[in-house]
Scaffold this motif. Structure first.
Motif, short mmCIF file in Angstrom:
data_model
loop_
_atom_site.label_atom_id
_atom_site.label_comp_id
_atom_site.label_asym_id
_atom_site.label_seq_id
_atom_site.Cartn_x
_atom_site.Cartn_y
_atom_site.Cartn_z
N ASP A 36 0.83 -1.21 0.00
CA ASP A 36 0.00 0.00 0.00
C ASP A 36 0.86 1.25 0.00
O ASP A 36 0.56 2.23 -0.69
CB ASP A 36 -0.92 0.02 1.22
N LEU A 37 1.92 1.23 0.78
CA LEU A 37 2.83 2.37 0.85
C LEU A 37 3.45 2.64 -0.52
O LEU A 37 3.49 3.78 -0.99
CB LEU A 37 3.92 2.12 1.89
N LEU A 38 3.95 1.58 -1.16
CA LEU A 38 4.56 1.74 -2.48
C LEU A 38 3.53 2.24 -3.49
O LEU A 38 3.81 3.16 -4.27
CB LEU A 38 5.17 0.43 -2.96
N GLN A 39 2.34 1.69 -3.46
CA GLN A 39 1.30 2.10 -4.41
C GLN A 39 0.96 3.58 -4.22
O GLN A 39 0.85 4.33 -5.19
CB GLN A 39 0.04 1.24 -4.23
N THR A 40 0.80 4.00 -2.96
CA THR A 40 0.50 5.40 -2.69
C THR A 40 1.64 6.30 -3.17
O THR A 40 1.40 7.35 -3.78
CB THR A 40 0.26 5.61 -1.18
N ALA A 41 2.87 5.89 -2.91
CA ALA A 41 4.03 6.68 -3.34
C ALA A 41 4.11 6.75 -4.86
O ALA A 41 4.46 7.79 -5.42
CB ALA A 41 5.31 6.09 -2.76
N LEU A 42 3.79 5.66 -5.54
CA LEU A 42 3.81 5.67 -7.00
C LEU A 42 2.75 6.61 -7.57
O LEU A 42 3.01 7.33 -8.53
CB LEU A 42 3.61 4.24 -7.55
N VAL A 43 1.59 6.62 -6.96
CA VAL A 43 0.52 7.52 -7.43
C VAL A 43 0.96 8.97 -7.25
O VAL A 43 0.81 9.80 -8.16
CB VAL A 43 -0.80 7.24 -6.69
N ARG A 44 1.52 9.27 -6.07
CA ARG A 44 1.97 10.63 -5.82
C ARG A 44 3.12 11.02 -6.77
O ARG A 44 3.19 12.17 -7.22
CB ARG A 44 2.40 10.78 -4.37
N THR A 45 3.99 10.09 -7.03
CA THR A 45 5.13 10.38 -7.91
C THR A 45 4.66 10.53 -9.36
O THR A 45 5.19 11.36 -10.10
CB THR A 45 6.19 9.27 -7.80
N PHE A 46 3.68 9.74 -9.77
CA PHE A 46 3.17 9.83 -11.14
C PHE A 46 2.71 11.26 -11.46
O PHE A 46 2.98 11.77 -12.54
CB PHE A 46 2.01 8.85 -11.32
N HIS A 47 2.04 11.88 -10.48
CA HIS A 47 1.53 13.24 -10.71
C HIS A 47 2.67 14.26 -10.80
O HIS A 47 2.46 15.35 -11.33
CB HIS A 47 0.55 13.64 -9.61
N ARG A 48 3.83 13.92 -10.32
CA ARG A 48 4.97 14.84 -10.33
C ARG A 48 6.09 14.38 -11.28
O ARG A 48 7.16 14.96 -11.31
CB ARG A 48 5.58 14.95 -8.92
N TRP A 49 5.83 13.33 -12.04
CA TRP A 49 6.87 12.71 -12.86
C TRP A 49 7.54 13.68 -13.83
O TRP A 49 8.75 13.68 -13.97
CB TRP A 49 6.29 11.51 -13.62
N ASP A 50 6.73 14.52 -14.43
CA ASP A 50 7.32 15.45 -15.40
C ASP A 50 8.17 16.52 -14.71
O ASP A 50 8.99 17.17 -15.36
CB ASP A 50 6.24 16.10 -16.28
#
Length: 179
Positions: A36-50
């Protein structure tokens, strides 16, 4: 986010997910919580990827997001549930005594002068400081203290005259016998 950046993020996650999951496992002991922690971090990172200019630093960025997320979860957890084999007895509080106590208090407060009643209510019910009470009532802090002292003495006297101490002791004895 452009389509190419989405594909780049997906490729990054595919190649780095095992290492990132290991990092998450070091942060939280439960494997499901780590996912869950990794999934949440990936979602947050996806929005900031660019916004990540140097993609070689993406692992460090994601680990920082996981640490921050874990800290948020820890702070947000007010009551921790603890698994147990035996459930505690469920009890329903009987609020009739609380209502009786409140009615008694309201009745006893009537013996006070309006200024005394205001001081008692602000200091004890509203939990204002002496200075806040003084400001709210337009009096000095010393006047608040002396008024409160006299008001509490008057309330004690009234409770004693009503012999409520005996009733409270009697109620405690009944509760103890019932338990």
């Amino acid at each position: 986010m452009a389509h190419g950046e989405v594909l780049e993020f997906e490729e990054y996650v595919r190649t780095r997910q095992d290492a990132l999951l290991r990092s998450a496992r070091r942060l939280v002991p439960d494997p499901v919580d780590a996912q869950d922690l990794l999934q949440t971090a990936l979602v947050r990172t996806f929005h900031r990827w660019d916004g990540i200019a140097d993609k070689r630093l993406a692992d460090a960025y994601l680990r920082r997001v996981m640490i921050n997320t874990r800290t948020e979860w820890w702070r947000a957890r007010r009551i921790e549930e603890v698994p147990t084999e035996q459930l505690p007895d469920a009890s329903v509080d009987d609020s009739t005594e609380q209502h009786a106590d409140r009615a008694l208090l309201m009745d006893v407060l009537k013996v006070l002068a309006p200024k005394q009643r205001s001081v008692v209510v602000l200091r004890h019910w509203e939990q204002m400081s002496t200075e806040e009470t003084a400001e709210a009532l337009g009096m000095s802090a010393g006047t608040v203290k002396s008024t409160l002292h006299r008001a509490l003495a008057r309330l004690r006297q009234e409770l004693e005259s009503r012999d409520l101490d005996g009733r409270f002791l009697e109620r405690e004895e009944q509760e103890r016998c019932a338990a």
